[in-house]
Design a protein around this motif. Structure first.
Motif: not given
Ligand code: SF4
Length: 350
Positions: A2-6, A186-189, A215-217, A221-226
């Motif tokens: 599930r991607r972060r809503k933007t 993560r904070k900004m999301a 690792v970073g990206i 991405l695995a957390e739906g951020i990006g």
């Protein structure tokens, strides 16, 4: 996943954020004043699958090159500007599709406001790029180089952009530290709904930088951020695009050939390392955007099993290999013909 809503923004013909595909970016390393070389590099980047390219605009001669570069390339171009707000305004007038600035090094608010107005007039987005290496003094003194300082810096600039009525924004919060980058995004999301441009800055050489970026990206991405990514490597930018695409493919966020190859062992009687590397290199040149699994296996112990499961596969023996297609044996191939045969099969199936 599930991607972060933007929100969604648009850079040229590429949408970023919302449900848009995650795009891959890179940056030219040619002298922007050299139109021929810059055009050639941008077109090479596009050929291997780069979606958006950023170019450094350090002086007025670089600005003058922009229309000629834009006219001879097809992917959206973002001007990367530091310190000089007039270069940003002139680049916008010359037709770039987006601007990347670190508002902290542009100077007084009035200068930033002028850039915002110019971007508004042309309806192009601005990336607010925060870098842990160039944080504002007051934030650094109070919070040190931390995710707190990075997010506060971004929020401060964001507030000003919003006060100017500008929302056509994406945000990057980069650091050469992987944990710090992850923590900052993560904070900004949790705080805003603008799309994010992900990357680990100054990640290093092709080998180390690839690992840090993956690792970073990959974690984000695995957390739906990006929403768009750039892999920064001390290498030819084409390598950045290849790595970026592989990161997305590994997360099943971009279609393309998936090459499975065995790690080799004492049973292998053929040069499977060379064969796998050659097939991978050739496939990367083609920007093929369809899922297909290709198995390259070194012997008849585990080889046929994996090769049968793949869309196309080989199980090698001494000096030859058996070719499988959709689980069925098609033919036997001599070692010297394995690479061309596999490439023909891959192209035909796509
Ligand atoms: Fe070894 Fe064969 Fe497995 Fe490759 S496929 S690692 S050669 S057993």
């Amino acid at each position: 996943m599930r991607r972060r809503k933007t929100r969604t923004i648009q850079i040229g013909n590429v949408k970023i954020g919302g449900k848009s595909p995650i795009s891959v970016q890179s940056m030219t390393n040619t002298d922007t004043r050299n139109v021929k070389q810059t055009v050639q590099q941008i077109n090479e980047l596009a050929q291997v699958g780069c979606d958006i390219v950023r170019i450094a605009v350090p002086d007025t001669k670089s600005v003058e090159s922009l229309p000629k570069i834009i006219a001879q390339t097809k992917i959206p171009i973002i001007a990367d500007i530091h310190f000089n707000y007039q270069l940003a305004i002139e680049s916008i007038k010359k037709g770039v599709d987006g601007i990347r600035i670190n508002p902290g090094n542009i100077g007084k608010k009035d200068k930033i406001r002028k850039i915002i107005r110019a971007a508004q007039e042309k309806n192009i987005p601005i990336r607010i790029g925060i870098n842990s290496g160039s944080l504002e003094k007051d934030l650094k003194q109070k919070y040190g180089v931390s995710s707190e300082a990075i997010t506060k810096s971004a929020l401060r600039h964001l507030k000003f952009f919003e006060e100017c009525g500008f929302y056509h924004i994406k945000i990057s919060l980069k650091s050469s530290s992987v944990p710090l980058t992850i923590e900052s995004y993560r904070k900004m999301a949790k705080l805003v709904d603008y799309p994010f441009h992900l990357g680990i800055t100054e990640a290093g050489t092709r080998f180390c930088g690839t690992i840090k970026s993956a690792v970073g990206i990959g974690t984000l991405l695995a957390e739906g951020i990006g929403d768009t990514i750039r892999v920064s490597l001390t290498a030819n930018p084409i390598e950045e695009v290849k790595v970026g695409i592989e990161i997305l493919k590994s997360m099943e966020l971009r279609e393309g050939p998936n090459i499975i190859s065995c790690p080799t062992c004492g049973r292998c009687e053929i040069d499977i390392i060379r064969i796998a590397q050659k097939v991978e290199a050739e496939v990367q040149k083609l920007d093929l955007r369809k899922n297909i699994t290709v198995a390259i296996m070194g012997c008849t112990v585990n080889g046929p099993g994996e090769a049968k499961e793949a869309d196309i596969g080989i199980a090698a023996g001494k000096g030859k290999a058996v070719l499988f297609e959709k689980g069925k044996i098609v033919k036997s191939i001599a070692e010297e013909n394995i690479v061309p045969e596999l490439l023909t099969e891959i192209k035909q199936s796509i």
